[in-house]
Design a protein around this motif. Structure first.
Motif: not given
Lengths: 215, 131
Positions: A43, A46, A50, A155-156, A159, A162-163, A166, A193-194, A197
């Motif tokens: 993360l 990641d 960013f 890009c956010h 994410h 994709l989140g 998931w 991950f969440w 974000l």
């Protein structure tokens, strides 16, 4: 040798271990700690990625090529709703991870569903905003400012998309396989991950939207 | 050393995964309270940030700095209450990794802005020559 000695974690855990504990055993960490730490490293990388998009945006924010600037394009009321959705979904995700650790079905599935709905609401607003901007000729090809804007915010959004996938996968996995330790480790990673974000969104709504309107 | 002693000792020494509640955190209410406090603080900071943008009550030049400070504060709230990254001895590894990440992020952002501002500044005479 107690069970507790076996679960002593990596690195610093060794220093605090009782002297009677053999060195190699004292360095063993719980798999959950190792997985969480490894995912935390991912993360952070990641976040570093960013930061390059943020740097590009900061450098290009005034290069509007005669086109619209942030002040002309941004609707802070929409951004406020996006922010609220994402913050509440981050909270719901936290509730879901408590539910998963406590093996409470209602709490886990309910909170995960709320997380998904709020995340989807965020995405809907973002896509709506993008489509509106492209519709008035303020797409990514209009100026360097807009290219940087769509790259960073898009890009956010990617994410978050994709989140969401998931998230649904984790609901299905817990449903099919139960609260197994390996599944719970995946839920832990998803929650990290969440939440991350949402941290990145804090930077976006401040640097892009609020400062874009103020400065 | 007795077994209980060892447990007590090791309990403090062992690490937490980021995102984990403390070891005693199987109590649901306790875990929930942390998230509720986090939500409350984050919502408060966000509300102040959005309020600052629309208000004329505050000295205008201070607003950008105030917004950045609020953003950093809110990220801190998220890290502590949602990701459970704390300064406790069980969190050294997580905090060290975070510190390294923050260093790289700072280098990339500040470095890019510094270099590009400098280059823009050096380009000025060229623009004037074309005019």
């Amino acid at each position: 040798m107690s069970i507790a000695a076996r679960t002593t974690a990596v690195g610093l855990g060794g220093e605090g271990a009782a002297p009677s504990v053999p060195h190699e055993l004292s360095e063993l960490a719980q798999k959950r700690v190792i997985v969480g730490y490894g995912f935390w490293i991912f993360l952070l990388s990641d976040i570093v990625m960013f930061s390059t998009f943020f740097a590009a945006y900061a450098v290009l924010v005034n290069e509007t090529a005669g086109g619209p600037s942030g002040r002309d394009l941004f609707h802070l009321d929409v951004v406020a709703f996006e922010t609220a959705f994402l913050l509440l979904s981050s909270f719901a995700c936290g509730v879901a991870s408590i539910g998963a650790r406590a093996h409470r079905d209602t709490m886990y599935y309910g909170a995960m569903a709320v997380t998904a709905l709020l995340g989807a609401g965020f995405l809907f607003l973002e896509v709506h905003e993008f489509v509106g901007m492209i519709g008035i000729g303020a797409g990514p090809q209009r100026s360097a400012f807009l290219s940087a804007f769509f790259t960073l915010v898009g890009c956010h959004g990617l994410h978050v998309t994709l989140g969401l996938m998931w998230l649904l996968t984790m609901m299905a996995q817990v449903f099919a396989k139960g609260y197994r330790p390996d599944i719970l480790r995946r839920v832990l990673c998803f929650a990290l991950f969440w939440h991350t974000l949402d941290i990145i969104w804090v930077a976006i709504f401040t640097v892009v939207y609020l400062l874009g309107v103020v400065v | 050393m007795s077994d209980t002693d060892a447990r007590l000792h090791l309990h403090h020494a062992s690490d937490h995964a980021p995102g984990d509640e403390p070891v005693s955190g199987h109590e649901i209410a306790e875990g929930l309270l942390g998230y509720i406090v986090g939500l409350f603080l984050a919502a408060l900071i966000t509300a102040v940030a959005f309020f600052l943008v629309g208000t004329s009550l505050v000295w205008q030049p201070s607003i950008p700095v105030a917004l950045l400070v609020l953003a950093v504060a809110q990220m801190g709230v998220h890290l502590v209450f949602f990701l459970h990254i704390t300064t406790g001895p069980d969190n050294y590894n997580n905090v060290l990794a975070l510190a390294f990440g923050v260093l790289i992020v700072g280098l990339i952002i500040v470095g890019s802005m510094w270099i590009m501002t400098n280059m823009n500044h050096n380009m000025m005479p060229m623009n004037m020559m074309h005019m």
